[in-house]
Design an enzyme around this catalytic site. Structure first.
Site, PDB file in Angstrom:
ATOM      1  N   THR A  41       0.814  -1.174  -0.262  1.00  0.00           N
ATOM      2  CA  THR A  41      -0.029   0.352   0.319  1.00  0.00           C
ATOM      3  C   THR A  41       0.667   1.093   0.148  1.00  0.00           C
ATOM      4  OG1 THR A  41      -1.240   1.513   1.372  1.00  0.00           O
ATOM      5  CG2 THR A  41       0.169  -0.446   2.428  1.00  0.00           C
TER       6      THR A  41
ATOM      7  N   TYR B 260      -1.966   0.226   9.968  1.00  0.00           N
ATOM      8  CA  TYR B 260      -1.920  -0.091   8.666  1.00  0.00           C
ATOM      9  C   TYR B 260      -0.727  -0.815   7.955  1.00  0.00           C
ATOM     10  CZ  TYR B 260      -3.728  -0.876   3.826  1.00  0.00           C
ATOM     11  OH  TYR B 260      -3.906  -1.735   2.352  1.00  0.00           O
TER      12      TYR B 260
END
Length: 347
Positions: free
Chosen positions: A127, A153
């Site tokens: 990501t 995250y």
């Protein structure tokens, strides 16, 4: 016939990537391994209805080492494409240990099994959140931009990347491609009018949607009575966050390009996957209103924890080193594909 293990591929990105692989690579079959915690069996069933036994489904958790090990022993996979993960930024701030367990620990266990079973090709869903909030002088961000995630995250994905790199160094035959996703949106370009009218096809199914285009399309379809804009005081052109939105099929095709690269060069790499341009939250909302013809309610709200102001990709590396070429780089097309799919799901 090569067989690839796709973890978590009953979800949004994984299902589109499985469809793309099966469409564009006739010499492969796919096994989807998913616990359906955030995925949908109907995604698999739709793909299986088209490709038959070239795609199979096994219910299971990536953390179930005994089950996965037996599967790897039985199937002899040519490679792993790893999608299974938790991915909501705000949730990761509230539940960091769950994210480190599901994203980092389970990925580490999966990599360990690959090494033990001689699976030397690994494609990893990472990501842009690993970059955190880079200095404006570094935007668009390249793969060499320092990693500085600002939420669990992003940190959990960064740690998984490090495990892959260290495994490659220790076991030279083990190669990886890390794909750092930017903001993914849209629905399958293979969806036809007939498919949509039957409420089938592939799109962004979600149990608790948080992605901007998905949420805005739900508003346009009357599923929500309005939506929030989380912060209007960022240092951007209109005060709202700016993101690089990539159509899900372009992201899916990047996985196949990454696999081809690994097969041809036997060399590990990291690739940003985005378009190199950004749109603000307000610009996206306005596009959804224009495409749908619906003027839904928008409410200002406080910033969400862990949201950087701007994230835009420098995609020069993947364009130069692989055969990947964006085909759907158009915000209006991305929004229209998402909206048309969403609308037909509500009939």
């Amino acid at each position: 016939m090569q067989t690839f293990l796709f973890t978590g591929a009953s979800g949004y990105i994984g299902s589109h990537t499985a469809f793309w692989f099966l469409t564009h690579r006739q010499d492969c079959q796919i096994m989807i391994y998913d616990n359906l915690s955030t995925g949908f069996r109907q995604n698999y069933e739709y793909i299986a209805g088209i490709f038959g036994d070239r795609v199979r489904f096994v219910y299971g958790d990536v953390g179930d080492i005994e089950n996965l090990s037996a599967l790897m022993e039985r199937e002899r996979f040519s490679g792993v494409v790893h999608f299974a993960a938790s991915l909501i930024v705000s949730e990761s701030v509230a539940l960091p240990l769950e994210y480190y367990k599901n994203n980092t620990l389970n990925t580490t266990l999966l990599i360990d099994l690959c090494v033990k079973h001689g699976i030397n090709t690994f494609i990893f869903s990472s990501t842009a959140a690993v970059y955190g909030e880079p200095d404006m002088s570094l935007v668009p961000v390249s793969e060499s931009t320092p990693l500085d995630p600002i939420n669990p995250y992003g940190a959990s994905k960064m740690m998984s990347e490090r495990v892959l790199m260290d495994t490659h160094r220790a076991y030279g035959q083990f190669n990886y491609a890390i794909l750092r996703y930017f903001n993914v949106a849209g629905a399958s370009s293979a969806n036809t009018k007939e498919i949509l009218e039957s409420a089938q096809g592939l799109g962004q199914r979600s149990k608790n949607a948080t992605h901007l285009i998905k949420v805005a399309c739900e508003c346009a379809c009357g599923v929500r009575d309005g939506m929030n804009v989380f912060g209007r005081d960022y240092e951007t052109k209109d005060g709202t966050c700016v993101r690089d939105y990539i159509h899900v099929d372009d992201l899916a095709s990047a996985h196949l390009s990454a696999l081809t690269y690994l097969e041809q060069h036997n060399k590990s790499e990291i690739f940003n996957v985005g378009y190199g341009r950004g749109y603000s939250v307000l610009e996206v909302i306005e596009m959804v209103k224009r495409v749908s013809g619906v003027d839904f309610r928008v409410v200002d709200a406080a910033r969400r924890a862990g949201d950087p102001a701007i994230l835009i990709a420098d995609n020069a590396k993947i364009c130069a080193l692989t055969d990947w070429k964006p085909r759907f780089d158009d915000l209006a097309y991305i929004v229209k594909s998402a909206y048309e799919w969403e609308k037909m799901q509500r009939r």
